[in-house]
Motif scaffolding. Structure first.
Motif, PDB file in Angstrom:
ATOM      1  N   PRO A  68      84.509  36.151  84.964  1.00  0.00           N
ATOM      2  CA  PRO A  68      83.514  36.059  86.042  1.00  0.00           C
ATOM      3  C   PRO A  68      82.341  37.005  85.753  1.00  0.00           C
ATOM      4  O   PRO A  68      82.524  38.200  85.538  1.00  0.00           O
ATOM      5  CB  PRO A  68      84.286  36.495  87.284  1.00  0.00           C
ATOM      6  N   SER A 113      82.236  30.152  82.684  1.00  0.00           N
ATOM      7  CA  SER A 113      82.620  29.149  83.690  1.00  0.00           C
ATOM      8  C   SER A 113      82.322  29.638  85.104  1.00  0.00           C
ATOM      9  O   SER A 113      82.091  28.830  86.001  1.00  0.00           O
ATOM     10  CB  SER A 113      84.093  28.775  83.540  1.00  0.00           C
ATOM     11  N   LYS A 114      82.313  30.967  85.309  1.00  0.00           N
ATOM     12  CA  LYS A 114      81.975  31.534  86.620  1.00  0.00           C
ATOM     13  C   LYS A 114      80.778  32.458  86.462  1.00  0.00           C
ATOM     14  O   LYS A 114      80.925  33.665  86.302  1.00  0.00           O
ATOM     15  CB  LYS A 114      83.163  32.288  87.209  1.00  0.00           C
ATOM     16  N   THR A 127      77.365  33.885  88.187  1.00  0.00           N
ATOM     17  CA  THR A 127      76.597  34.092  89.415  1.00  0.00           C
ATOM     18  C   THR A 127      75.269  34.701  89.007  1.00  0.00           C
ATOM     19  O   THR A 127      75.227  35.594  88.164  1.00  0.00           O
ATOM     20  CB  THR A 127      77.349  35.039  90.375  1.00  0.00           C
ATOM     21  N   ASP A 164      71.357  32.233  92.623  1.00  0.00           N
ATOM     22  CA  ASP A 164      72.369  32.221  93.683  1.00  0.00           C
ATOM     23  C   ASP A 164      72.062  33.275  94.742  1.00  0.00           C
ATOM     24  O   ASP A 164      72.277  33.060  95.925  1.00  0.00           O
ATOM     25  CB  ASP A 164      73.761  32.484  93.089  1.00  0.00           C
ATOM     26  N   PHE A 177      82.813  41.723  89.688  1.00  0.00           N
ATOM     27  CA  PHE A 177      82.643  40.852  88.526  1.00  0.00           C
ATOM     28  C   PHE A 177      83.185  41.570  87.300  1.00  0.00           C
ATOM     29  O   PHE A 177      83.045  42.780  87.174  1.00  0.00           O
ATOM     30  CB  PHE A 177      81.160  40.516  88.298  1.00  0.00           C
TER      31      PHE A 177
END
Length: 192
Positions: A18, A36-37, A39, A48, A63
């Motif tokens: 993340p 894949s994650k 932000t 975002d 994170f």
């Protein structure tokens, strides 16, 4: 080689975790590899989140990786293509007005990235020559990471193509400095 190639190389070390891009901008980092994650945070883009990168509302250690690419110089308002591309106009809210502001934002952003990161921080910065004086931003970044409880794992120099200079100005002497990607990992002893 470009910034996204370096991110791709570092992804092998970090893995797919993340990730928060604290200063997303145009998202150039993520052209070769996208976690894949992912932000994103940027006050000037469709991200975002649109928060000040020195004082976000993200929880501590929320994170695994925080990426931070702050402004490295204070540019005046103009139609210069790099200033438009990187949104580095002095007249934008919160934009650095001088090298002291640049260095204040570098330290503030790194401290915030370290607070938010559970394990990794990746900082891109470079030394800057302003008014004939060399400002060692890379050392400032390294020292701030260490003081924040992180160990520097890797430094990668990035020599980009020569950037066009604003009309009427010319960088001389030490002006062509490489960007440096600094990968740091939270000190496990300090984390406990």
């Amino acid at each position: 080689m470009n910034s996204s190639d370096i991110i791709l190389q570092l992804a092998v070390t970090i893995g797919d975790v993340p990730t928060l891009d604290l200063t997303h901008g145009l998202g150039v980092f993520w052209k070769q590899y996208t976690p894949s994650k992912l932000t994103t945070n940027d006050r000037n883009e469709d991200a975002d989140y649109r928060q000040d990168f020195t004082a976000t509302s993200f929880d501590d250690r929320s994170f695994e990786l925080v990426v931070f690419d702050p402004p490295f110089t204070a540019n005046g308002p103009s139609k210069h293509r790099h200033q438009k591309r990187y949104r580095s106009h002095r007249d934008q809210e919160g934009a650095p007005q001088n090298i002291k502001d640049v260095r204040r934002l570098l330290v503030g952003g790194i401290k915030e990235a370290c607070r938010i990161s559970g394990r990794w921080v990746l900082v891109k910065t470079q030394d800057v020559v302003e008014s004939g004086q060399l400002h060692a931003n890379v050392n400032l970044a390294l020292n701030t990471l260490v003081k924040s409880g992180f160990n520097v794992v890797r430094e990668t120099e990035f020599h980009s193509n020569r950037r066009p200079q604003p009309s009427g100005r010319r960088v001389t002497g030490l002006g062509r400095r490489p960007s440096v990607f600094i990968l740091a990992e939270r000190n496990r002893v300090a984390a406990e």
